[in-house]
Design a protein around this motif. Structure first.
Motif, PDB file in Angstrom:
ATOM      1  N   VAL A   1       0.857  -1.184   0.000  1.00 48.50           N
ATOM      2  CA  VAL A   1       0.000   0.000   0.000  1.00 48.50           C
ATOM      3  C   VAL A   1       0.892   1.233   0.000  1.00 48.50           C
ATOM      4  O   VAL A   1       1.899   1.268   0.719  1.00 48.50           O
ATOM      5  N   ARG A   2       0.509   2.237  -0.787  1.00 49.20           N
ATOM      6  CA  ARG A   2       1.311   3.454  -0.810  1.00 49.20           C
ATOM      7  C   ARG A   2       0.460   4.683  -1.111  1.00 49.20           C
ATOM      8  O   ARG A   2      -0.569   4.591  -1.801  1.00 49.20           O
ATOM      9  N   ASN A   3       0.872   5.815  -0.544  1.00 51.87           N
ATOM     10  CA  ASN A   3       0.352   7.125  -0.929  1.00 51.87           C
ATOM     11  C   ASN A   3       1.416   7.838  -1.740  1.00 51.87           C
ATOM     12  O   ASN A   3       2.600   7.830  -1.368  1.00 51.87           O
ATOM     13  N   TYR A   4       0.991   8.451  -2.845  1.00 48.16           N
ATOM     14  CA  TYR A   4       1.918   9.229  -3.658  1.00 48.16           C
ATOM     15  C   TYR A   4       1.589  10.704  -3.467  1.00 48.16           C
ATOM     16  O   TYR A   4       0.506  11.166  -3.835  1.00 48.16           O
ATOM     17  N   ASP A   5       2.534  11.439  -2.894  1.00 47.02           N
ATOM     18  CA  ASP A   5       2.362  12.858  -2.606  1.00 47.02           C
ATOM     19  C   ASP A   5       3.237  13.669  -3.551  1.00 47.02           C
ATOM     20  O   ASP A   5       4.481  13.569  -3.507  1.00 47.02           O
ATOM     21  N   TYR A   6       2.589  14.487  -4.372  1.00 39.33           N
ATOM     22  CA  TYR A   6       3.330  15.241  -5.394  1.00 39.33           C
ATOM     23  C   TYR A   6       2.456  16.388  -5.863  1.00 39.33           C
ATOM     24  O   TYR A   6       1.299  16.537  -5.462  1.00 39.33           O
ATOM     25  N   ALA A   7       3.002  17.221  -6.762  1.00 44.59           N
ATOM     26  CA  ALA A   7       2.251  18.345  -7.316  1.00 44.59           C
ATOM     27  C   ALA A   7       1.323  17.842  -8.424  1.00 44.59           C
ATOM     28  O   ALA A   7       1.763  17.131  -9.322  1.00 44.59           O
ATOM     29  N   PRO A   8       0.053  18.214  -8.408  1.00 47.86           N
ATOM     30  CA  PRO A   8      -0.892  17.667  -9.394  1.00 47.86           C
ATOM     31  C   PRO A   8      -0.639  18.136 -10.819  1.00 47.86           C
ATOM     32  O   PRO A   8      -1.040  17.463 -11.764  1.00 47.86           O
ATOM     33  N   ASP A   9       0.037  19.270 -11.003  1.00 48.91           N
ATOM     34  CA  ASP A   9       0.280  19.772 -12.364  1.00 48.91           C
ATOM     35  C   ASP A   9       1.567  19.214 -12.965  1.00 48.91           C
ATOM     36  O   ASP A   9       1.968  19.615 -14.058  1.00 48.91           O
ATOM     37  N   ALA A  10       2.225  18.291 -12.275  1.00 50.30           N
ATOM     38  CA  ALA A  10       3.461  17.699 -12.792  1.00 50.30           C
ATOM     39  C   ALA A  10       3.375  16.174 -12.713  1.00 50.30           C
ATOM     40  O   ALA A  10       4.315  15.505 -12.308  1.00 50.30           O
ATOM     41  N   PHE A  11       2.243  15.649 -13.148  1.00 54.79           N
ATOM     42  CA  PHE A  11       1.946  14.239 -12.921  1.00 54.79           C
ATOM     43  C   PHE A  11       1.178  13.694 -14.118  1.00 54.79           C
ATOM     44  O   PHE A  11       0.320  14.363 -14.687  1.00 54.79           O
ATOM     45  N   ASP A  12       1.477  12.453 -14.519  1.00 57.66           N
ATOM     46  CA  ASP A  12       0.841  11.864 -15.697  1.00 57.66           C
ATOM     47  C   ASP A  12      -0.640  11.526 -15.495  1.00 57.66           C
ATOM     48  O   ASP A  12      -1.409  11.481 -16.454  1.00 57.66           O
TER      49      ASP A  12
ATOM     50  N   GLY B   1       1.119  -0.228 -13.880  1.00 58.62           N
ATOM     51  CA  GLY B   1       1.479   0.669 -12.798  1.00 58.62           C
ATOM     52  C   GLY B   1       1.112   2.098 -13.119  1.00 58.62           C
ATOM     53  O   GLY B   1       0.516   2.396 -14.162  1.00 58.62           O
ATOM     54  N   VAL B   2       1.467   2.976 -12.209  1.00 58.62           N
ATOM     55  CA  VAL B   2       1.188   4.401 -12.366  1.00 58.62           C
ATOM     56  C   VAL B   2       2.395   5.057 -13.031  1.00 58.62           C
ATOM     57  O   VAL B   2       3.518   4.974 -12.540  1.00 58.62           O
ATOM     58  N   SER B   3       2.127   5.693 -14.157  1.00 55.37           N
ATOM     59  CA  SER B   3       3.181   6.193 -15.040  1.00 55.37           C
ATOM     60  C   SER B   3       3.804   7.479 -14.532  1.00 55.37           C
ATOM     61  O   SER B   3       3.156   8.332 -13.928  1.00 55.37           O
ATOM     62  N   ASP B   4       5.100   7.638 -14.840  1.00 59.25           N
ATOM     63  CA  ASP B   4       5.794   8.914 -14.671  1.00 59.25           C
ATOM     64  C   ASP B   4       6.819   9.018 -15.790  1.00 59.25           C
ATOM     65  O   ASP B   4       7.586   8.083 -16.031  1.00 59.25           O
ATOM     66  N   GLY B   5       6.822  10.137 -16.505  1.00 58.76           N
ATOM     67  CA  GLY B   5       7.726  10.274 -17.631  1.00 58.76           C
ATOM     68  C   GLY B   5       7.344   9.396 -18.803  1.00 58.76           C
ATOM     69  O   GLY B   5       8.134   9.190 -19.719  1.00 58.76           O
ATOM     70  N   LEU B   6       6.104   8.867 -18.768  1.00 53.88           N
ATOM     71  CA  LEU B   6       5.481   8.149 -19.886  1.00 53.88           C
ATOM     72  C   LEU B   6       6.031   6.757 -20.156  1.00 53.88           C
ATOM     73  O   LEU B   6       5.440   6.013 -20.929  1.00 53.88           O
ATOM     74  N   TRP B   7       7.138   6.398 -19.525  1.00 56.99           N
ATOM     75  CA  TRP B   7       7.507   4.972 -19.552  1.00 56.99           C
ATOM     76  C   TRP B   7       8.107   4.555 -18.223  1.00 56.99           C
ATOM     77  O   TRP B   7       8.183   3.373 -17.926  1.00 56.99           O
ATOM     78  N   GLY B   8       8.461   5.536 -17.404  1.00 57.07           N
ATOM     79  CA  GLY B   8       8.853   5.234 -16.043  1.00 57.07           C
ATOM     80  C   GLY B   8       7.617   4.992 -15.186  1.00 57.07           C
ATOM     81  O   GLY B   8       6.475   5.155 -15.625  1.00 57.07           O
ATOM     82  N   LEU B   9       7.840   4.569 -13.945  1.00 54.05           N
ATOM     83  CA  LEU B   9       6.753   4.252 -13.032  1.00 54.05           C
ATOM     84  C   LEU B   9       7.083   4.750 -11.638  1.00 54.05           C
ATOM     85  O   LEU B   9       8.252   4.759 -11.233  1.00 54.05           O
TER      86      LEU B   9
END
Length: 324
Positions: free
Chosen positions: A102-113, A128-136
């Motif tokens: 289980v995890r919470n992801y805390d970040y800025a909403p305007d910099a998120f996929d 999974g939940v994407s970041d940088g369009l191929w990272g996770l």
């Protein structure tokens, strides 16, 4: 209300290309915010990938071609020494008969996929939940391996990879917690991160990665935003990293919450944050059951369930308390 999407594409193709061209203007601004010369060259980026992650170089090359073959896009997609970035996050392993990450992801909403991505690249199914369009930032594969990250709470920036591509590499190439730990121990990271993995045989570990010292592989079931000791005191106070760690450890040891109560705790303080006005808050809660190949993305009052076997594409408008 943030718009989330779930997209599935077995091999890199038109869906991914469309995503890249949609997101690239924003990512390009972020990637160039310190100037083009601050980022590694194409040759440096390619050499780094070939040296540390040779198995996914053909995949990177295929994505670069779909992105248009440009120099800056290829360098960005390598994730080699990107601009520094901070996040919050809490993650834990609930060690029941069917263990859950289980995890919470805390970040800025305007910099998120805001994207759940399912792929079958190089014959390995990953969701999974994407970041940088191929990272996770979190995910699992068809071998029953789940993975998640938190920021490690240190200011030091060095030469290495952005952690989203590290998570992608682990899920593309590893099948067990032991294999993942070995990979995390050798891969260079540009900032400090805590990466937790859980495998099909209920084994788990947390790797404390840093750019300036060897990775520490532990049997910790909980990770927040510091490593062995608090080193960035103001960040620790702002994110309440010690308080969140203690809270989770109590739920796993002193109280031993049942699974449903443990998961629901992530949607309430002190784990859940609405501090978007100060930089970042909780964008979502993710729940992974790697033995069953199931995941959930949760928000207060909303659950989006997915699985490796029955992944459903779609769009959701979700309410994130405190986010604009």
């Amino acid at each position: 209300m943030p718009l989330w999407r779930a997209i599935s594409e077995d091999a890199p193709g038109p869906k991914w290309a469309a995503l890249f061209h949609e997101y690239w203007p924003g990512y390009r601004r972020w990637w160039l915010k310190e100037g083009d010369a601050a980022r590694p060259s194409y040759l440096e980026s390619r050499r780094a990938l070939a040296a540390h992650m040779p198995e996914i170089v053909p995949l990177w090359e295929e994505l670069c071609e779909l992105a248009g073959g440009g120099d800056q896009a290829a360098r960005f997609l390598s994730f080699h020494t990107p601009p520094p970035y901070l996040s919050g996050c809490s993650q834990a392993i609930w060690p029941g008969r069917e263990p859950v990450m289980v995890r919470n992801y805390d970040y800025a909403p305007d910099a998120f996929d805001s994207l759940i991505l399912r792929t079958r690249w190089q014959g390995r199914t990953v969701v999974g939940v994407s970041d940088g369009l191929w990272g996770l930032v979190d995910g699992m594969n068809d071998a029953g391996l789940a993975i998640s990250l938190t920021f490690g709470g240190r200011r030091i920036v060095g030469q290495g990879f952005g952690v989203p591509v590290i998570l992608r590499y682990v899920l593309q190439t590893c099948t067990t917690a032991e294999e993942a730990g070995a990979a995390l121990a050798r891969l260079p990271t540009h900032m400090s991160y805590n990466v937790t993995v859980l495998d099909r045989k209920r084994r788990y570990l947390t790797a404390m990665m840093a750019p300036d010292r060897p990775t520490i592989v532990t049997h910790a079931a909980v990770a927040t935003n510091h490593q062995e000791n608090v080193e960035w005191v103001s960040h620790a106070r702002f994110t309440a990293t010690v308080e969140r760690e203690r809270f989770l450890l109590q739920r796993l040891t002193l109280h031993r919450d049942p699974e449903d109560r443990f998961v629901r705790a992530f949607l309430k303080p002190p784990l859940y944050s609405t501090a978007f006005a100060h930089g970042f808050g909780t964008l979502y809660t993710a729940v992974y059951r790697p033995r069953k190949g199931q995941m959930e993305v949760r928000w207060p009052g909303t659950v989006w369930s997915q699985s490796l076997a029955r992944f459903e594409e779609g769009v959701r408008l979700v309410e994130v308390p405190g986010a604009a």
